[in-house]
Design a protein around this motif. Structure first.
Motif, mmCIF file in Angstrom:
data_model
loop_
_atom_site.group_PDB
_atom_site.id
_atom_site.type_symbol
_atom_site.label_atom_id
_atom_site.label_comp_id
_atom_site.label_asym_id
_atom_site.label_seq_id
_atom_site.Cartn_x
_atom_site.Cartn_y
_atom_site.Cartn_z
ATOM 1 N N GLU A 77 -30.540 23.472 24.281
ATOM 2 C CA GLU A 77 -29.125 23.699 24.568
ATOM 3 C C GLU A 77 -28.242 22.720 23.791
ATOM 4 N N PHE A 78 -28.730 21.503 23.568
ATOM 5 C CA PHE A 78 -27.939 20.562 22.771
ATOM 6 C C PHE A 78 -28.067 20.833 21.280
ATOM 7 N N ALA A 79 -29.177 21.448 20.857
ATOM 8 C CA ALA A 79 -29.272 21.882 19.463
ATOM 9 C C ALA A 79 -28.245 22.979 19.185
ATOM 10 N N LEU A 80 -28.064 23.871 20.145
ATOM 11 C CA LEU A 80 -27.048 24.914 20.007
ATOM 12 C C LEU A 80 -25.657 24.304 19.952
ATOM 13 N N LEU A 81 -25.409 23.309 20.813
ATOM 14 C CA LEU A 81 -24.120 22.616 20.780
ATOM 15 C C LEU A 81 -23.917 21.942 19.429
ATOM 16 N N GLY A 82 -24.967 21.274 18.923
ATOM 17 C CA GLY A 82 -24.864 20.616 17.624
ATOM 18 C C GLY A 82 -24.598 21.595 16.493
ATOM 19 N N LEU A 83 -25.168 22.794 16.591
ATOM 20 C CA LEU A 83 -24.926 23.819 15.580
ATOM 21 C C LEU A 83 -23.454 24.195 15.531
ATOM 22 N N TRP A 84 -22.862 24.480 16.700
ATOM 23 C CA TRP A 84 -21.442 24.860 16.733
ATOM 24 C C TRP A 84 -20.556 23.699 16.291
ATOM 25 N N ALA A 147 -19.429 13.606 18.722
ATOM 26 C CA ALA A 147 -18.950 14.470 19.802
ATOM 27 C C ALA A 147 -20.116 14.939 20.666
ATOM 28 N N GLY A 148 -21.229 15.307 20.028
ATOM 29 C CA GLY A 148 -22.410 15.728 20.778
ATOM 30 C C GLY A 148 -22.975 14.619 21.630
#
Length: 205
Positions: A77-84, A147-148
């Motif tokens: 879920e944090f990889a997805l956040l990092g992608l965005w 930010a992440g």
């Protein structure tokens, strides 16, 4: 000039979309952290059962436990956040760089830089452009990762006040690793897109 304006509008739309997706992903993460321990365990155990059932059908046993799946969930879920966040930051950097080049002297400066880069295309040294692409990538990537990291810290702090949950430094580290992976993927995608666009523009000349 018109092509630059179209490109600027596209970058603006990209920034807005990625920013909205980043906020929604962060909200999803916080929502999961607000679940009490018992409810969160029930969800993760259900996921573990489905995963292990899939592997059991292939006679591979039940390789995954609840702890591993929970940590993998954090990472994903944090990889997805990092992608965005990475896509948002890189698009914002490209937008600002384009606006700077379109200033009073931006057009002539852009032509000079493009000509210089073309002459030095086989060299791996620093670009003579006043706006370094490497510096832009570093600032964009660093901003997204920072930010992440902030989201990861807030997420663990939230869990301190939820029954049955706990905030752990190790989880912050796992979350941040996911953010770094997502940002790296985003910057790689932006780099590839930039090279493809530049190649397409060169072929049209």
């Amino acid at each position: 000039m018109q092509q630059e304006q179209i490109k600027e509008r596209k970058m603006t739309v990209m920034v807005v979309i990625c920013a909205v997706l980043s906020v929604l992903t962060a909200a999803f993460i916080f929502r999961n952290s607000l679940q009490p321990g018992a409810a969160s365990d029930a969800v993760s155990l259900g996921v573990v059962e489905r995963i292990n059932a899939f592997f059991a059908q292939m006679n591979l046993g039940e390789p995954f436990g609840n702890h591993l799946v929970r940590k993998a969930g954090h990472l994903l879920e944090f990889a997805l956040l990092g992608l965005w966040l990475g896509l948002c930051a890189s698009s914002c950097a490209a937008l600002l760089r384009g606006r700077a080049q379109m200033g009073p002297k931006g057009y002539e400066e852009g032509k000079r830089c493009a000509s210089a880069i073309k002459r030095l295309k086989d060299e791996k040294t620093e670009s003579i452009c006043p706006k370094s692409n490497k510096a832009t990538v570093c600032v964009a990537g660093g901003s997204a990762m920072l930010a992440g990291l902030g989201v990861a810290i807030v997420d663990e702090c939230i869990q301190l006040g939820v029954p049955g949950r706990s905030g752990q430094v190790s989880d912050v580290v796992i979350d941040f690793c996911g953010v770094v992976a997502g940002c790296a993927l985003a910057l790689l995608a932006s780099f590839i897109a930039h090279r493809l666009n530049r190649g397409a523009a060169a072929s049209r000349r």
